[in-house]
Design a protein around this motif. Structure first.
Motif, PDB file in Angstrom:
ATOM      1  N   GLY A 253     -62.916  -8.814  30.104  1.00  0.00           N
ATOM      2  CA  GLY A 253     -64.309  -9.211  30.302  1.00  0.00           C
ATOM      3  C   GLY A 253     -64.885  -9.931  29.100  1.00  0.00           C
ATOM      4  N   VAL A 254     -64.527  -9.483  27.908  1.00  0.00           N
ATOM      5  CA  VAL A 254     -65.005 -10.159  26.693  1.00  0.00           C
ATOM      6  C   VAL A 254     -64.444 -11.569  26.626  1.00  0.00           C
ATOM      7  N   LEU A 255     -63.150 -11.725  26.946  1.00  0.00           N
ATOM      8  CA  LEU A 255     -62.565 -13.063  26.945  1.00  0.00           C
ATOM      9  C   LEU A 255     -63.232 -13.971  27.973  1.00  0.00           C
ATOM     10  N   GLY A 256     -63.540 -13.425  29.156  1.00  0.00           N
ATOM     11  CA  GLY A 256     -64.197 -14.243  30.170  1.00  0.00           C
ATOM     12  C   GLY A 256     -65.604 -14.654  29.779  1.00  0.00           C
ATOM     13  N   VAL A 257     -66.334 -13.771  29.154  1.00  0.00           N
ATOM     14  CA  VAL A 257     -67.704 -14.100  28.748  1.00  0.00           C
ATOM     15  C   VAL A 257     -67.699 -15.127  27.619  1.00  0.00           C
ATOM     16  N   MET A 258     -66.767 -14.997  26.684  1.00  0.00           N
ATOM     17  CA  MET A 258     -66.726 -15.921  25.553  1.00  0.00           C
ATOM     18  C   MET A 258     -66.373 -17.337  25.993  1.00  0.00           C
ATOM     19  N   GLY A 259     -65.574 -17.485  27.008  1.00  0.00           N
ATOM     20  CA  GLY A 259     -65.225 -18.827  27.483  1.00  0.00           C
ATOM     21  C   GLY A 259     -64.602 -18.749  28.860  1.00  0.00           C
ATOM     22  N   TRP A 260     -65.426 -18.832  29.903  1.00  0.00           N
ATOM     23  CA  TRP A 260     -64.905 -18.659  31.251  1.00  0.00           C
ATOM     24  C   TRP A 260     -63.965 -19.790  31.648  1.00  0.00           C
ATOM     25  N   PHE A 264     -60.195 -19.260  32.761  1.00  0.00           N
ATOM     26  CA  PHE A 264     -59.746 -19.653  34.103  1.00  0.00           C
ATOM     27  C   PHE A 264     -58.559 -20.608  34.010  1.00  0.00           C
ATOM     28  N   THR A 265     -58.597 -21.519  33.050  1.00  0.00           N
ATOM     29  CA  THR A 265     -57.511 -22.482  32.886  1.00  0.00           C
ATOM     30  C   THR A 265     -56.212 -21.801  32.446  1.00  0.00           C
ATOM     31  N   GLU A 266     -56.316 -20.902  31.465  1.00  0.00           N
ATOM     32  CA  GLU A 266     -55.122 -20.200  30.981  1.00  0.00           C
ATOM     33  C   GLU A 266     -54.532 -19.298  32.063  1.00  0.00           C
ATOM     34  N   PHE A 267     -55.389 -18.727  32.869  1.00  0.00           N
ATOM     35  CA  PHE A 267     -54.907 -17.885  33.960  1.00  0.00           C
ATOM     36  C   PHE A 267     -54.069 -18.694  34.943  1.00  0.00           C
ATOM     37  N   THR A 276     -50.625 -28.910  39.596  1.00  0.00           N
ATOM     38  CA  THR A 276     -50.612 -28.523  41.009  1.00  0.00           C
ATOM     39  C   THR A 276     -51.877 -27.786  41.432  1.00  0.00           C
ATOM     40  N   TRP A 277     -52.789 -27.531  40.520  1.00  0.00           N
ATOM     41  CA  TRP A 277     -53.972 -26.740  40.871  1.00  0.00           C
ATOM     42  C   TRP A 277     -55.286 -27.444  40.487  1.00  0.00           C
ATOM     43  N   THR A 278     -55.238 -28.757  40.238  1.00  0.00           N
ATOM     44  CA  THR A 278     -56.451 -29.538  39.948  1.00  0.00           C
ATOM     45  C   THR A 278     -56.705 -30.485  41.122  1.00  0.00           C
ATOM     46  N   PHE A 279     -57.984 -30.526  41.563  1.00  0.00           N
ATOM     47  CA  PHE A 279     -58.348 -31.303  42.745  1.00  0.00           C
ATOM     48  C   PHE A 279     -59.663 -32.029  42.490  1.00  0.00           C
ATOM     49  N   ALA A 280     -59.941 -32.987  43.363  1.00  0.00           N
ATOM     50  CA  ALA A 280     -61.187 -33.752  43.266  1.00  0.00           C
ATOM     51  C   ALA A 280     -62.344 -32.948  43.836  1.00  0.00           C
TER      52      ALA A 280
END
Length: 369
Positions: A253-260, A264-267, A276-280
């Motif tokens: 939770g601390v990691l998500g709050v500091m930079g969501w 999300f990208t590292e996950f 394969t997971w980037t879209f318009a």
């Protein structure tokens, strides 16, 4: 009786009268025992009743029975059993016996550790399964402040198409389940890249659900074993698991709050190939699941896991009643802990609840009796 042929001779020699010139025995001398006399019979009976010498005897036994020292006899091997070992050897043997008697079995501790390790993963998988459902999707689309679709999807359209995507993640259908869907204009609803990414997501989700189901089965087996072999073992395992879960979820939770965005990208980089997971912005997946949806999903998963772990921590907290301790025993343990003679509360609880050990309260009651 036939007396014919009887010459009237005595039956025994000692009954024969002495000749006139034969000397008489001296006064006070003991007459020699005659063969077949009463004295002979007594001597024979005494010889028969004498105990036989032992088959195995050492030098001391032979000397005592014979009255003479036996210089050529050797002690038997069993004679060393009568020799007491040194005091150091006696102390070592007693210490080994005490250690063996007080040794705790390793299996209950192993199952407690496994239960503590499995519990955070199980909670996380269950929370993810709760979020990937049509109910959460409906709550998100209908909550105030959720961003709308700027390309024409209404809330009903989002709910319909989004339900197809959610169902695909948990069923056994192939990619055509999403690839054959068409919009109101007759065009394909999802592009090939979107269907491929959803197939990757489905593989990760089904693997997670399978692993979670396996861990649940193993945890049930561990609970059954601990229930039979370790008094309080289930409670200790869940208590440790809830502490680990809270530490993990607070850290994430601390990691998500500091930079969501970075989180999300590292996950996604961990589970999916790059690109394969980037879209318009006008792709169907982005229109159905914008960034706010994933942020809300992360908050919901963290909240569910946090609530479940906190409830488990409260329900398994090692109170005096759950540990089977009386007030007097608890005060004694607190005093010894202040003096540095005892460990923490969890180690004391473990020592009190191991199999084969009576609870401290019962032991104190028996001692007072």
């Amino acid at each position: 009786m036939d007396a014919q042929g009887d010459n009237d001779e005595p039956a025994f020699e000692w009954m024969t009268p002495k000749a006139a010139g034969e000397p008489k025995p001296a006064t006070g001398a003991t007459p020699a025992a005659q063969p077949g006399s009463r004295a002979d019979r007594k001597a024979a009976e005494a010889a028969d009743t004498m105990p036989e010498p032992p088959l195995f005897a050492d030098a001391s036994t032979t000397a005592e029975t014979s009255g003479k020292p036996d210089l050529f006899s050797e002690p038997l091997p069993t004679s060393s059993l009568h020799i007491r070992p040194p005091e150091a050897e006696v102390a070592r043997r007693n210490a080994e016996r005490e250690q063996a008697a007080n040794a705790k079995p390793a299996a209950p501790r192993v199952f407690q550790v496994l239960l503590a390790v499995f519990y955070p993963v199980i909670l996380l998988v269950l929370a993810v399964r709760a979020v990937t459902s049509a109910l959460f999707l409906w709550v998100e689309y209908n909550r105030p402040g959720f961003p709308g679709d700027g390309y024409g999807f209404s809330t009903e359209d989002r709910m319909t198409y989004g339900s197809y995507a959610m169902d695909y993640l948990s069923n056994w259908a192939g990619p055509r389940y999403l690839g054959d869907l068409v919009g109101q204009d007759g065009s394909k609803l999802f592009k090939g890249s979107e269907v491929a990414h959803m197939a990757d997501v489905k593989l990760v989700m089904l693997s997670s659900f399978g692993a979670g189901a396996l861990l649940i089965v193993l945890s049930i087996i561990a609970m059954i074993y601990l229930r039979k072999r370790s008094n309080g073992g289930i409670r200790r395992g869940l208590f440790a698991g809830s502490i680990v879960t809270l530490a993990v979820i607070i850290g994430l939770g601390v990691l998500g709050v500091m930079g969501w965005q970075q989180f999300f990208t590292e996950f996604h980089r961990i589970f999916f190939a790059s690109g394969t997971w980037t879209f318009a912005l006008d792709d169907t997946l982005i229109r159905l699941f914008p960034g706010q949806f994933w942020m809300d999903a992360g908050i919901a998963i963290a909240a569910l896991v946090f609530v479940a772990a906190t409830a488990t921590l409260v329900l398994t907290w090692p109170t005096r009643r759950r540990r089977g301790l009386s007030a007097r025993d608890s005060d004694a343990q607190d005093g010894s802990a202040q003096d540095g003679d005892s460990g923490d509360a969890l180690s004391q609880d473990t020592a009190a609840d191991e199999p084969g050990d009576a609870p401290a309260g019962m032991e104190a009651t028996e001692n007072r009796k």
